[in-house]
Write a protein that holds these residues in place. Structure first.
Motif, PDB file in Angstrom:
ATOM      1  N   TRP A  24       0.861  -1.239   0.007  1.00  0.00           N
ATOM      2  CA  TRP A  24       0.024   0.018   0.009  1.00  0.00           C
ATOM      3  C   TRP A  24       0.804   1.306  -0.138  1.00  0.00           C
ATOM      4  O   TRP A  24       1.509   1.705   0.973  1.00  0.00           O
ATOM      5  N   GLY A  25       0.959   1.790  -1.211  1.00  0.00           N
ATOM      6  CA  GLY A  25       1.562   3.372  -0.959  1.00  0.00           C
ATOM      7  C   GLY A  25       3.076   3.446  -1.382  1.00  0.00           C
ATOM      8  O   GLY A  25       3.445   4.321  -0.992  1.00  0.00           O
ATOM      9  N   HIS A  26       3.816   2.160  -1.550  1.00  0.00           N
ATOM     10  CA  HIS A  26       5.205   2.355  -1.745  1.00  0.00           C
ATOM     11  C   HIS A  26       5.854   1.205  -2.452  1.00  0.00           C
ATOM     12  O   HIS A  26       5.324   0.391  -2.666  1.00  0.00           O
ATOM     13  N   TYR A  27       6.951   1.624  -2.872  1.00  0.00           N
ATOM     14  CA  TYR A  27       8.052   0.716  -3.512  1.00  0.00           C
ATOM     15  C   TYR A  27       9.334   0.560  -2.549  1.00  0.00           C
ATOM     16  O   TYR A  27       9.816   1.563  -2.035  1.00  0.00           O
ATOM     17  N   ASP A  28       9.687  -0.658  -2.349  1.00  0.00           N
ATOM     18  CA  ASP A  28      10.892  -0.936  -1.182  1.00  0.00           C
ATOM     19  C   ASP A  28      11.514  -2.139  -1.597  1.00  0.00           C
ATOM     20  O   ASP A  28      10.863  -3.178  -1.560  1.00  0.00           O
ATOM     21  N   ALA A  29      12.846  -1.847  -1.403  1.00  0.00           N
ATOM     22  CA  ALA A  29      13.601  -3.070  -1.665  1.00  0.00           C
ATOM     23  C   ALA A  29      13.424  -3.858  -0.499  1.00  0.00           C
ATOM     24  O   ALA A  29      14.093  -5.076  -0.923  1.00  0.00           O
ATOM     25  N   THR A  30      13.125  -3.688   0.600  1.00  0.00           N
ATOM     26  CA  THR A  30      13.187  -4.549   1.666  1.00  0.00           C
ATOM     27  C   THR A  30      11.481  -5.362   1.646  1.00  0.00           C
ATOM     28  O   THR A  30      11.465  -6.445   2.760  1.00  0.00           O
ATOM     29  N   GLU A  31      10.768  -5.013   0.862  1.00  0.00           N
ATOM     30  CA  GLU A  31       9.610  -6.040   0.900  1.00  0.00           C
ATOM     31  C   GLU A  31       9.803  -7.420   0.445  1.00  0.00           C
ATOM     32  O   GLU A  31      10.598  -7.570  -0.536  1.00  0.00           O
ATOM     33  N   LYS A  32       9.060  -8.131   1.052  1.00  0.00           N
ATOM     34  CA  LYS A  32       9.281  -9.856   0.907  1.00  0.00           C
ATOM     35  C   LYS A  32       8.236 -10.079  -0.274  1.00  0.00           C
ATOM     36  O   LYS A  32       7.248  -9.556  -0.436  1.00  0.00           O
ATOM     37  N   PRO A  33       8.732 -10.879  -1.374  1.00  0.00           N
ATOM     38  CA  PRO A  33       8.002 -11.089  -2.416  1.00  0.00           C
ATOM     39  C   PRO A  33       6.848 -12.373  -2.260  1.00  0.00           C
ATOM     40  O   PRO A  33       7.100 -12.996  -0.989  1.00  0.00           O
ATOM     41  N   VAL A  34       5.549 -11.866  -2.591  1.00  0.00           N
ATOM     42  CA  VAL A  34       4.650 -12.680  -2.444  1.00  0.00           C
ATOM     43  C   VAL A  34       4.767 -13.954  -3.358  1.00  0.00           C
ATOM     44  O   VAL A  34       3.824 -14.720  -3.332  1.00  0.00           O
ATOM     45  N   LEU A  35       5.274 -13.908  -4.412  1.00  0.00           N
ATOM     46  CA  LEU A  35       5.233 -14.983  -5.606  1.00  0.00           C
ATOM     47  C   LEU A  35       6.759 -14.678  -6.344  1.00  0.00           C
ATOM     48  O   LEU A  35       7.270 -13.631  -6.263  1.00  0.00           O
ATOM     49  N   THR A  36       7.386 -15.877  -6.298  1.00  0.00           N
ATOM     50  CA  THR A  36       8.770 -15.813  -7.110  1.00  0.00           C
ATOM     51  C   THR A  36       8.688 -16.504  -8.447  1.00  0.00           C
ATOM     52  O   THR A  36       8.072 -17.924  -8.392  1.00  0.00           O
ATOM     53  N   SER A  84       0.362   2.337 -12.665  1.00  0.00           N
ATOM     54  CA  SER A  84       1.724   2.105 -11.814  1.00  0.00           C
ATOM     55  C   SER A  84       2.325   0.737 -12.164  1.00  0.00           C
ATOM     56  O   SER A  84       1.570  -0.306 -11.983  1.00  0.00           O
ATOM     57  N   MET A  85       3.368   0.695 -12.595  1.00  0.00           N
ATOM     58  CA  MET A  85       4.261  -0.543 -12.739  1.00  0.00           C
ATOM     59  C   MET A  85       5.641  -0.301 -12.436  1.00  0.00           C
ATOM     60  O   MET A  85       6.230   0.468 -13.280  1.00  0.00           O
ATOM     61  N   GLY A  86       6.052  -1.139 -11.571  1.00  0.00           N
ATOM     62  CA  GLY A  86       7.624  -0.784 -11.205  1.00  0.00           C
ATOM     63  C   GLY A  86       8.140  -1.846 -10.518  1.00  0.00           C
ATOM     64  O   GLY A  86       7.522  -2.728 -10.259  1.00  0.00           O
ATOM     65  N   VAL A  87       9.517  -1.615 -10.248  1.00  0.00           N
ATOM     66  CA  VAL A  87      10.226  -2.569  -9.586  1.00  0.00           C
ATOM     67  C   VAL A  87      10.770  -1.767  -8.353  1.00  0.00           C
ATOM     68  O   VAL A  87      10.435  -0.638  -8.099  1.00  0.00           O
ATOM     69  N   ALA A  88      11.356  -2.427  -7.358  1.00  0.00           N
ATOM     70  CA  ALA A  88      12.000  -1.764  -6.185  1.00  0.00           C
ATOM     71  C   ALA A  88      13.159  -0.818  -6.727  1.00  0.00           C
ATOM     72  O   ALA A  88      13.830  -0.896  -7.518  1.00  0.00           O
ATOM     73  N   PRO A  89      13.171   0.342  -5.706  1.00  0.00           N
ATOM     74  CA  PRO A  89      14.147   1.087  -6.033  1.00  0.00           C
ATOM     75  C   PRO A  89      15.437   0.714  -5.369  1.00  0.00           C
ATOM     76  O   PRO A  89      15.560  -0.225  -4.757  1.00  0.00           O
ATOM     77  N   PRO A  90      16.557   1.337  -5.485  1.00  0.00           N
ATOM     78  CA  PRO A  90      17.834   1.251  -4.931  1.00  0.00           C
ATOM     79  C   PRO A  90      17.706   1.182  -3.400  1.00  0.00           C
ATOM     80  O   PRO A  90      16.562   1.928  -2.845  1.00  0.00           O
ATOM     81  N   PRO A  91      18.086   0.253  -2.364  1.00  0.00           N
ATOM     82  CA  PRO A  91      17.774   0.007  -0.927  1.00  0.00           C
ATOM     83  C   PRO A  91      17.945   1.480  -0.411  1.00  0.00           C
ATOM     84  O   PRO A  91      16.990   1.711   0.569  1.00  0.00           O
ATOM     85  N   ALA A  92      18.764   2.161  -0.983  1.00  0.00           N
ATOM     86  CA  ALA A  92      19.048   3.787  -0.183  1.00  0.00           C
ATOM     87  C   ALA A  92      17.649   4.489  -0.229  1.00  0.00           C
ATOM     88  O   ALA A  92      17.631   5.453   0.709  1.00  0.00           O
ATOM     89  N   PHE A  93      16.764   4.202  -0.964  1.00  0.00           N
ATOM     90  CA  PHE A  93      15.653   4.998  -1.048  1.00  0.00           C
ATOM     91  C   PHE A  93      14.771   4.745  -0.087  1.00  0.00           C
ATOM     92  O   PHE A  93      13.989   5.551   0.279  1.00  0.00           O
ATOM     93  N   GLY A  94      14.811   3.543   0.638  1.00  0.00           N
ATOM     94  CA  GLY A  94      14.057   3.352   1.697  1.00  0.00           C
ATOM     95  C   GLY A  94      12.481   2.929   1.194  1.00  0.00           C
ATOM     96  O   GLY A  94      12.277   2.575   0.085  1.00  0.00           O
ATOM     97  N   ARG A  95      11.486   3.353   1.822  1.00  0.00           N
ATOM     98  CA  ARG A  95      10.160   3.014   1.445  1.00  0.00           C
ATOM     99  C   ARG A  95       9.692   4.254   0.702  1.00  0.00           C
ATOM    100  O   ARG A  95       9.581   5.195   1.256  1.00  0.00           O
ATOM    101  N   TYR A  96       9.922   4.303  -0.646  1.00  0.00           N
ATOM    102  CA  TYR A  96       9.773   5.102  -1.562  1.00  0.00           C
ATOM    103  C   TYR A  96       8.102   5.448  -1.998  1.00  0.00           C
ATOM    104  O   TYR A  96       7.393   4.407  -2.355  1.00  0.00           O
ATOM    105  N   ASP A  97       7.613   6.512  -1.834  1.00  0.00           N
ATOM    106  CA  ASP A  97       6.373   7.003  -2.075  1.00  0.00           C
ATOM    107  C   ASP A  97       5.873   6.369  -3.376  1.00  0.00           C
ATOM    108  O   ASP A  97       6.463   6.653  -4.623  1.00  0.00           O
TER     109      ASP A  97
END
Length: 340
Positions: free
Chosen positions: A31-43, A173-186
């Protein structure tokens, strides 16, 4: 990962590829962000296809207030609003399905997302504006929402008496995780990971290329639009729930011109290079440089000739103006390049 037993269906297909279905639950959305630390729900693996269900970006309460009947509000939307804790929401407002990880994806690679099919999930959309958002916010210092019926057979939306909008569904909205340094990106502002690009050209039949910034890539999708004008000037399009069918192809770093350092796309008839920035001029410069780099790498052109070709045969278009970072895309027709 036990929760996926109830939300993902895998179907064997020829050539060892798999097709999965990813439905919407409180456990399969971000909900509301892209984040490199999110766990995948499907691989999945490169070459696999996923049918992904998504939700519009509105609340059951908001839809009901605008006149949507209770039985027309998706149970999945109610479940997500009831089941996703406040701590997991924001800073943006988009409900995105995912993340989907692609096995073997690493920073420096490129994820190709083939948009195979897009289906309407519900028979209505909404458009809304509010004070503080939209390009003419001082001219409209109040809020309004309109419900627009959708005719999936004729592929039109009834905007008002005598006004029908042709439907061309795509995901804002279609995207991948940003660089980890971005954190929880809006999720609101598009950037180097794609995200809320609001590019109406990204319909079925398009190939989207996204640079990978985190292991697995972590693809998310949502913000379904039944139709949109370039600019999306009041801050919303015909917002609706969609079901998208996507095939994922992983391009490893160094394997050829498909490697994309910045989001770009290909339709059946054109190449598209994107640029995002809070300054419209800078967004345009980024998109132009993106296209110059592509033409040099993919078509063997000199930088001078690439720049000249864009000026005489390309189009610079404003994708969206209202999400802090403005979006610009440069379109070059494929027909310019004759096969030898």
């Amino acid at each position: 990962m036990r929760r996926l037993m109830f939300t993902v269906l895998a179907i064997a297909t020829p050539a060892c590829a798999q097709t999965y279905e990813l439905k919407v639950t409180p456990q399969t959305v971000v909900w509301g962000h892209y984040d490199a630390t999110e766990k995948p729900v499907l691989t999945v693996r490169s070459g696999d296809t996923v049918v992904i269900h998504t939700l519009l970006t509105n609340s059951p309460t908001g839809l009901a207030k605008a006149g949507v009947a209770a039985d027309a509000i998706e149970p999945e939307l109610r479940a997500v609003f009831d089941g996703v804790p406040a701590s997991a929401r924001g800073p943006g407002g988009h409900i995105l399905t995912g993340p989907v990880a692609i096995a073997g994806a690493e920073p420096g690679d490129t994820l190709e997302v083939r948009i195979v099919k897009i289906d309407l999930a519900i028979p209505y959309a909404y458009n809304a504006f509010r004070y503080g958002a939209g390009f003419l916010t001082d001219d409209f210092p109040y809020s309004r929402m309109k419900i627009v019926p959708l005719d999936a057979k004729r592929m039109v939306g009834t905007f008002g008496p005598g006004i029908e909008v042709p439907l061309a569904p795509f995901f804002g909205s279609m995207g991948v995780a940003p660089p980890p340094a971005f954190g929880r990106y809006d999720s609101a502002a598009p950037t180097i990971n794609g995200g809320n690009m609001d590019d109406k050209a990204l319909v079925a039949g398009t190939r989207l290329f996204l640079p990978v910034h985190a292991a697995g890539a972590l693809f998310q999708v949502g913000d379904g639009h039944a139709a949109q004008g370039n600019g999306e000037v009041d801050i919303t399009a015909l917002e609706t729930s969609l079901v998208g069918t996507f095939q994922f192809i992983l391009h490893k770093h160094g394997e050829g011109h498909e490697v994309a350092p910045y989001p770009r796309a290909e339709t059946p008839t054109a190449y598209i290079a994107m640029g995002f920035d809070d300054d419209l001029s800078n967004a345009t410069r980024k998109a132009l440089r993106n296209m110059v780099d592509f033409l040099v790498a993919a078509k063997g052109m000199t930088r001078d000739d690439a720049y000249m070709l864009i000026s005489v045969a390309g189009d610079v278009e404003v994708t969206e103006l209202v999400d802090r970072n403005k979006g610009v895309h440069v379109v070059v027709p494929k027909a310019l390049f004759k096969r030898r």
